[in-house]
Structures are given as C-alpha cells and as structure tokens.
Scaffold this active site. Structure first.
Site, PDB file in Angstrom:
ATOM      1  N   THR A   7      44.727  37.288  42.725  1.00 14.72           N
ATOM      2  CA  THR A   7      45.162  38.505  43.099  1.00 14.72           C
ATOM      3  C   THR A   7      44.112  39.549  43.574  1.00 14.72           C
ATOM      4  O   THR A   7      44.314  40.824  43.517  1.00 14.72           O
ATOM      5  CB  THR A   7      45.893  39.139  41.634  1.00 14.72           C
ATOM      6  OG1 THR A   7      44.692  38.997  40.757  1.00 14.72           O
ATOM      7  CG2 THR A   7      47.024  38.506  41.389  1.00 14.72           C
ATOM      8  N   LYS A  34      51.995  51.432  41.055  1.00 13.52           N
ATOM      9  CA  LYS A  34      52.005  49.920  41.189  1.00 13.52           C
ATOM     10  C   LYS A  34      51.916  49.289  39.787  1.00 13.52           C
ATOM     11  O   LYS A  34      51.174  49.715  38.968  1.00 13.52           O
ATOM     12  CB  LYS A  34      50.678  49.597  41.863  1.00 13.52           C
ATOM     13  CG  LYS A  34      50.715  49.805  43.314  1.00 13.52           C
ATOM     14  CD  LYS A  34      49.654  49.418  44.188  1.00 13.52           C
ATOM     15  CE  LYS A  34      48.197  50.209  43.604  1.00 13.52           C
ATOM     16  NZ  LYS A  34      46.984  49.964  44.406  1.00 13.52           N
ATOM     17  N   GLY A  92      42.312  41.934  45.849  1.00 17.22           N
ATOM     18  CA  GLY A  92      42.622  42.667  47.162  1.00 17.22           C
ATOM     19  C   GLY A  92      44.359  42.833  47.246  1.00 17.22           C
ATOM     20  O   GLY A  92      44.709  43.594  48.249  1.00 17.22           O
ATOM     21  N   THR A  93      44.887  42.940  46.111  1.00 18.04           N
ATOM     22  CA  THR A  93      46.448  43.011  46.288  1.00 18.04           C
ATOM     23  C   THR A  93      46.742  44.417  46.483  1.00 18.04           C
ATOM     24  O   THR A  93      47.678  44.961  47.471  1.00 18.04           O
ATOM     25  CB  THR A  93      47.267  42.723  45.018  1.00 18.04           C
ATOM     26  OG1 THR A  93      46.503  43.347  43.839  1.00 18.04           O
ATOM     27  CG2 THR A  93      47.394  41.261  44.750  1.00 18.04           C
ATOM     28  N   GLY A  94      45.910  45.354  45.750  1.00 17.05           N
ATOM     29  CA  GLY A  94      46.255  46.732  46.245  1.00 17.05           C
ATOM     30  C   GLY A  94      45.923  47.310  47.521  1.00 17.05           C
ATOM     31  O   GLY A  94      46.481  48.134  48.036  1.00 17.05           O
ATOM     32  N   CYS A  95      44.718  46.655  47.996  1.00 16.07           N
ATOM     33  CA  CYS A  95      44.100  46.954  49.359  1.00 16.07           C
ATOM     34  C   CYS A  95      45.262  46.501  50.222  1.00 16.07           C
ATOM     35  O   CYS A  95      45.916  47.190  51.458  1.00 16.07           O
ATOM     36  CB  CYS A  95      42.818  46.456  49.586  1.00 16.07           C
ATOM     37  SG  CYS A  95      41.799  46.906  48.711  1.00 16.07           S
TER      38      CYS A  95
HETATM   39  N1  LIG Z   1      50.986  38.552  39.391  1.00 10.29           N
HETATM   40  C1  LIG Z   1      51.831  39.512  40.259  1.00 10.29           C
HETATM   41  N2  LIG Z   1      53.138  38.933  40.621  1.00 10.29           N
HETATM   42  C2  LIG Z   1      53.750  39.803  41.635  1.00 10.29           C
HETATM   43  N3  LIG Z   1      53.471  40.880  42.202  1.00 10.29           N
HETATM   44  C3  LIG Z   1      52.159  41.419  41.649  1.00 10.29           C
HETATM   45  C4  LIG Z   1      51.391  40.851  40.870  1.00 10.29           C
HETATM   46  N4  LIG Z   1      50.091  41.334  40.547  1.00 10.29           N
HETATM   47  C5  LIG Z   1      50.155  42.526  41.417  1.00 10.29           C
HETATM   48  N5  LIG Z   1      51.437  42.470  41.984  1.00 10.29           N
HETATM   49  C6  LIG Z   1      51.980  43.581  42.930  1.00 10.29           C
HETATM   50  O1  LIG Z   1      50.875  43.725  43.918  1.00 10.29           O
HETATM   51  C7  LIG Z   1      50.854  44.887  44.395  1.00 10.29           C
HETATM   52  C8  LIG Z   1      49.397  45.649  43.846  1.00 10.29           C
HETATM   53  O2  LIG Z   1      49.465  46.062  42.386  1.00 10.29           O
HETATM   54  P1  LIG Z   1      48.223  46.160  41.582  1.00 10.29           P
HETATM   55  O3  LIG Z   1      48.724  46.856  40.449  1.00 10.29           O
HETATM   56  O4  LIG Z   1      47.763  44.620  41.597  1.00 10.29           O
HETATM   57  O5  LIG Z   1      47.315  46.791  42.574  1.00 10.29           O
HETATM   58  P2  LIG Z   1      45.494  46.917  42.234  1.00 10.29           P
HETATM   59  O6  LIG Z   1      45.247  46.854  40.908  1.00 10.29           O
HETATM   60  O7  LIG Z   1      45.111  48.189  43.031  1.00 10.29           O
HETATM   61  O8  LIG Z   1      44.963  45.529  43.130  1.00 10.29           O
HETATM   62  P3  LIG Z   1      43.315  45.447  43.483  1.00 10.29           P
HETATM   63  O9  LIG Z   1      42.653  46.123  42.731  1.00 10.29           O
HETATM   64  O10 LIG Z   1      43.116  43.742  43.259  1.00 10.29           O
HETATM   65  O11 LIG Z   1      43.333  45.683  45.060  1.00 10.29           O
HETATM   66  C9  LIG Z   1      51.888  45.831  43.562  1.00 10.29           C
HETATM   67  O12 LIG Z   1      53.266  45.858  44.372  1.00 10.29           O
HETATM   68  C10 LIG Z   1      52.221  44.946  42.217  1.00 10.29           C
HETATM   69  O13 LIG Z   1      53.564  45.103  41.885  1.00 10.29           O
HETATM   70  C1  LIG Z   2      35.429  47.113  48.975  1.00 12.35           C
HETATM   71  C2  LIG Z   2      36.527  47.016  48.027  1.00 12.35           C
HETATM   72  N1  LIG Z   2      37.429  48.029  48.160  1.00 12.35           N
HETATM   73  C3  LIG Z   2      38.404  47.794  47.080  1.00 12.35           C
HETATM   74  C4  LIG Z   2      38.496  46.733  46.184  1.00 12.35           C
HETATM   75  C5  LIG Z   2      39.570  46.747  44.981  1.00 12.35           C
HETATM   76  O1  LIG Z   2      40.238  45.701  44.987  1.00 12.35           O
HETATM   77  C6  LIG Z   2      37.345  45.865  46.008  1.00 12.35           C
HETATM   78  N2  LIG Z   2      37.339  44.895  45.193  1.00 12.35           N
HETATM   79  N3  LIG Z   2      36.452  45.920  47.074  1.00 12.35           N
END
Ligand SMILES: Nc1ncnc2c1ncn2[C@@H]1O[C@H](COP(=O)(O)OP(=O)(O)OP(=O)(O)O)[C@@H](O)[C@H]1O
Ligand SMILES: Cc1ncc(CO)c(N)n1
Length: 277
Positions: free
Chosen positions: A208, A174, A210-213
C-alpha cells in the site's frame, strides 16, 4: 487538446509514492504531467533513509517555469516539508489567480518518517488549505489538522467539517487507516452541502505504499479534464482500488500499487466500489 496537470511534491526514489506516483497516475489517466520538486527522499519500500529539501526559491522557480509556459488544468500538492516551502507555494499559486487545487496533506511516511515539520502545520492550515478545491487527509493527518482525535463515525464528520471551516471547498476523509469490517470507506463532504461515502472491499495486502499520492493524483487528473470534484473523487476511488487489488509485490517492505491496473481492467476496474448517500 492535451490537458496538463502540475504536481508539487517530493521525490520517492523507490517510485511508488510522491512525484513518481503522481506522474504515472497522470499518464495513465491521459493527462500530461509536470512537476515542481519540494524535496528529494532516499526511500524504498522499506522506509525513508534521508530527506533533502529543495530551498523555497527553487520551488517557486519550478512552479513559475511551468505556469508561465503551460495552461495548467489542475494542481496538486503532496509532501511540502517546511513552512517556508508552503508559504512559497501558496504565494506563487495565488499570483496566477485561482487554480483548481488538490491538497494531499502528507505528513508521515508508512515507516514513520516525518515528511512535514511540526512547524509547518500552522502554515498549511492558514496559507494553503483556504486555497483548496479539495483536501484528502488520511485519519492521522485529519486529527492533526482538525486538532481532535478521531475514533467514531461522528468524529470523522466533525473533523471534516472543521477542515471545511479552514476554507477548503471539499474534503475526502480517507479510510485506509480506519478499516470498517471488510470495507475501506472514504467520506466526501463539500462546503456546498454534498455528502457521500465511497465503500470498497478491504484488500488484504502489505503493498500500500503511495496509495494516498496515487488517489489524490487521480482526482487531480480528472479535475484537469473538466470533471466535477465529486465525479473526480469517484473515478479516483475506482483507480486506487484497482491499483491496490493488482499490487506489484516489489521490494521487501510495503510494495507500490499498480498504476497500470485501471486502464487494463477497463470498465471492471474497482467494480466493487459502492457509493452510499
Ligand atoms: N487495504 C486497503 N484496501 C482497500 N482500499 C484501501 C486499503 N488501504 C487504503 N485504501 C484506500 O486507498 C486510498 C488511500 O487511503 P490511505 O488512508 O491509505 O491514504 P494514505 O495513508 O495517505 O496513503 P500513503 O501515505 O501510503 O500515501 C483510500 O481510498 C483508501 O480507502
Ligand atoms: C516523497 C513522498 N511523498 C509522499 C509519501 C506518502 O506516501 C511518501 N512516502 N514519500
């Protein structure tokens, strides 16, 4: 037929990440969501104020309760916290035979709080990643799992290949922590040799959380509905792009994304997402 998915993850009392984000995403994508809680976090948009893990036996019992009663189409893992919980999850899932498994290797929350103990990294690499249909690390997580620093595009590919060597069938690197000019780019690589990049416009926002979840839950919902891994990742990128673009501006810190946006926008959701071979 109603499709069922299972998330094995932590609770975010703030509702933007963790099990809450997963269940909302499942619901929006038409999948019945079930859950096994690994930890309770006292958390909001500003940060994590406490982590209260569930004991491994309790995690196993929840997974068994779901797996014994439902035909689960796909499973995802999020926050797993400890080596004991990872071992319990890996052993319990394996006892039901192979499942479609999406691993989001959650390590650190946006504010810096640790959601995975250092002692658990090895268990994640040895016990869980070999079971993965797809693993979705952000860049700092990929650096830890692949034991290398990631600076260049070729580092991203090298780290992805190292994760495939650990036994994952596919990986999505990501790009949320590695902005590329005006783009957020995610690299998809599979053990079968598929490779593409998903590029979307970078959205200027602090919301942003929870974007990854949300992204990995969307992949899981699609796989549960019978889509290929690659198709699922593409739809998930559209889902998360729409959810970030239409952020909810709740709370005083990193606000949650908008899980309603994808369905509301229909065909125009994430319309700027481009697939680059
Ligand atoms: N500012 C942004 N604009 C567009 N897409 C984004 C942005 N930030 C993250 N993304 C997208 O969101 C998705 C999650 O990526 P990210 O690298 O943020 O995950 P993460 O760090 O695991 O998230 P979190 O820890 O907040 O749950 C990917 O598809 C990434 O390209
Ligand atoms: C419980 C939980 N899982 C995953 C993340 C990562 O975004 C968070 N902030 N909290």
């Amino acid at each position: 037929m109603t499709v069922v998915a299972l998330t094995i993850a932590g609770s975010d009392s703030g509702g933007g990440a963790g099990i809450q984000a997963d269940l909302k995403t499942f619901q929006e994508l038409g999948v019945f969501g079930t859950s096994a809680l690994t930890a309770v976090t006292a958390q909001n948009t500003r940060g994590v104020h406490g982590v209260y893990p569930i004991d491994a036996q309790g995690v196993t019992a929840q997974i068994r309760a779901v797996m014994d009663d439902f035909n689960v189409g796909a499973v995802k893992t999020g926050m797993l916290f400890s080596a004991n919980i990872i071992q319990a999850v890996a052993e319990t899932l394996q006892s039901y035979g192979p499942s479609a498994l999406v691993i989001d290797p959650v390590m650190i929350a946006k504010g810096g709080a640790s959601l995975l103990l250092d002692e658990a990294v090895q268990a994640m690499k040895e016990l869980l990643i070999p079971l993965a249909s797809v693993i979705t690390p952000n860049i700092p997580e990929a650096e830890v799992l692949a034991s290398m620093s990631i600076k260049s595009d070729s580092d991203v590919v090298e780290a992805a290949n190292r994760l495939l060597k650990l036994g994952a069938k596919a990986v999505v690197m990501k790009g949320g922590h590695r902005r590329q000019a005006n783009y957020a780019e995610d690299l998809f690589l599979s053990a079968a040799g598929e490779r593409f990049t998903l590029r979307s416009e970078w959205i200027e926002t602090k919301d942003t959380h929870g974007t990854g979840c949300t992204f990995s839950a969307a992949i899981t919902a699609q796989i549960a509905q019978g889509k290929t891994i690659a198709e699922s990742v593409i739809t998930a990128k559209h889902f998360i792009q729409a959810a970030i673009a239409d952020g909810l501006t709740l709370g005083g810190g990193h606000g949650p994304t908008n899980h309603w946006a994808y369905k509301r926008l229909g065909k125009t959701a994430g319309k700027d997402v481009v697939l680059i071979d």
